[in-house]
Design an enzyme around this catalytic site. Structure first.
Site, short mmCIF file in Angstrom:
data_model
loop_
_atom_site.label_atom_id
_atom_site.label_comp_id
_atom_site.label_asym_id
_atom_site.label_seq_id
_atom_site.Cartn_x
_atom_site.Cartn_y
_atom_site.Cartn_z
N HIS A 25 0.82 -1.21 0.00
CA HIS A 25 0.00 0.00 0.00
C HIS A 25 0.85 1.27 0.00
O HIS A 25 1.91 1.35 0.63
CB HIS A 25 -0.93 0.01 1.22
CG HIS A 25 -0.20 0.01 2.52
ND1 HIS A 25 0.17 1.17 3.17
CD2 HIS A 25 0.23 -1.00 3.31
CE1 HIS A 25 0.79 0.87 4.29
NE2 HIS A 25 0.86 -0.44 4.41
N ASP A 26 0.40 2.24 -0.76
CA ASP A 26 0.96 3.59 -0.79
C ASP A 26 2.37 3.65 -1.36
O ASP A 26 3.07 4.66 -1.18
CB ASP A 26 0.94 4.22 0.61
CG ASP A 26 -0.46 4.29 1.19
OD1 ASP A 26 -1.27 5.08 0.67
OD2 ASP A 26 -0.77 3.53 2.13
N GLY B 219 5.04 -1.04 2.79
CA GLY B 219 4.27 0.16 2.49
C GLY B 219 5.10 1.42 2.39
O GLY B 219 6.15 1.56 3.02
#
Length: 265
Positions: free
Chosen positions: A118-119, A136
């Site tokens: 994520h991200d 992340g």
């Protein structure tokens, strides 16, 4: 162009000439650009944005929810640029509310079993080799090359045109234009071969070498080295990129290799 054994949610948006092989599932709120091929047994979940002329090989999962206990179901995306290839069993999770999206640029090759959490932000023209695991919020600059079976710590930044040797544990930031090798991961010189392949001339490469000699070989601390570089070396895009990257580093940059620091070689 779409096999009858494929499931596509009615709200998904597919451009012309998209080819989808059997047993693939495409959820709602998905957008796929023209000319993209998606192989068998691929799962493309809510929030995926896939560009033109991409190739997604069997077993890949795009835009699954983050593996982050803070995720609360917010609406986020996973975005893939044009002409990018994702090989077998690549996983790209969508973002969280902190950044709102995970992005992979255009003209990238993401090899088999790679995980992009994520991200993360992967630039253009990047190569991420087999079984690399990105936690992340990792940021990867344009033209970076990551060797196979690397593990990259959350919030690490990796500069443009850098090269990271296979099997590396990356827990510090890696500045632009360099090779990062050995254990613990250390400065291994300027990525001159990669720079020549991408059209950098000899004067520019030597200029980059001079910058890193000051940072790693002159015996100065980081702040002193950056001040010396700005005072003594002529301004250039490369100089400014290196100085800005190091000044903004949140985790600190990798060190020069010290003999006896852990490498069995």
């Amino acid at each position: 162009m779409i096999h009858p054994h494929t499931y596509i949610h009615p709200n998904a948006k597919l451009a012309q000439n998209v080819k989808i092989d059997p047993f693939t599932v495409i959820h709602q709120d998905v957008e796929i650009g023209e000319g993209t091929w998606i192989g068998s047994n691929v799962t493309i979940m809510e929030g995926a944005r896939i560009g033109k002329n991409c190739r997604i090989f069997p077993g890949a999962v795009i835009s699954a929810i983050p593996q982050d206990l803070k995720f609360a179901g917010e609406k986020t995306t996973a975005e893939i640029g044009d002409n990018t290839t994702l090989r077998e069993f690549v996983t790209v999770n969508r973002g969280t509310k902190e950044r709102g999206k995970t992005t992979v640029g255009s003209d990238c090759l993401i090899q088999a079993y790679t995980h992009i959490a994520h991200d993360c932000s992967v630039g253009n023209h990047c190569i991420i080799s087999n079984s690399t695991q990105m936690a992340g919020h990792v940021m990867l600059g344009d033209w970076a090359v990551i060797g196979g079976v690397c593990a990259i710590h959350q919030f690490v930044q990796i500069g443009s045109h850098s090269f990271i040797g296979g099997g590396s544990l990356v827990s510090k930031d890696v500045p632009p234009f360099i090779k990062a090798v050995r254990t613990p991961l250390s400065y291994g010189g300027v990525n001159s071969v990669g720079l020549k392949r991408r059209g950098f001339n000899l004067d520019t490469i030597n200029h980059i070498l001079d910058i890193y000699r000051i940072i790693y070989n002159k015996g100065l601390n980081t702040s002193q080295a950056l001040e010396y570089i700005e005072e003594e070396l002529h301004a250039s895009d490369e100089r400014d990129e290196i100085v800005t990257f190091i000044r903004e580093s949140g985790r600190g940059i990798i060190k020069r290799y010290a003999k006896g620091s852990g490498d069995e070689d």
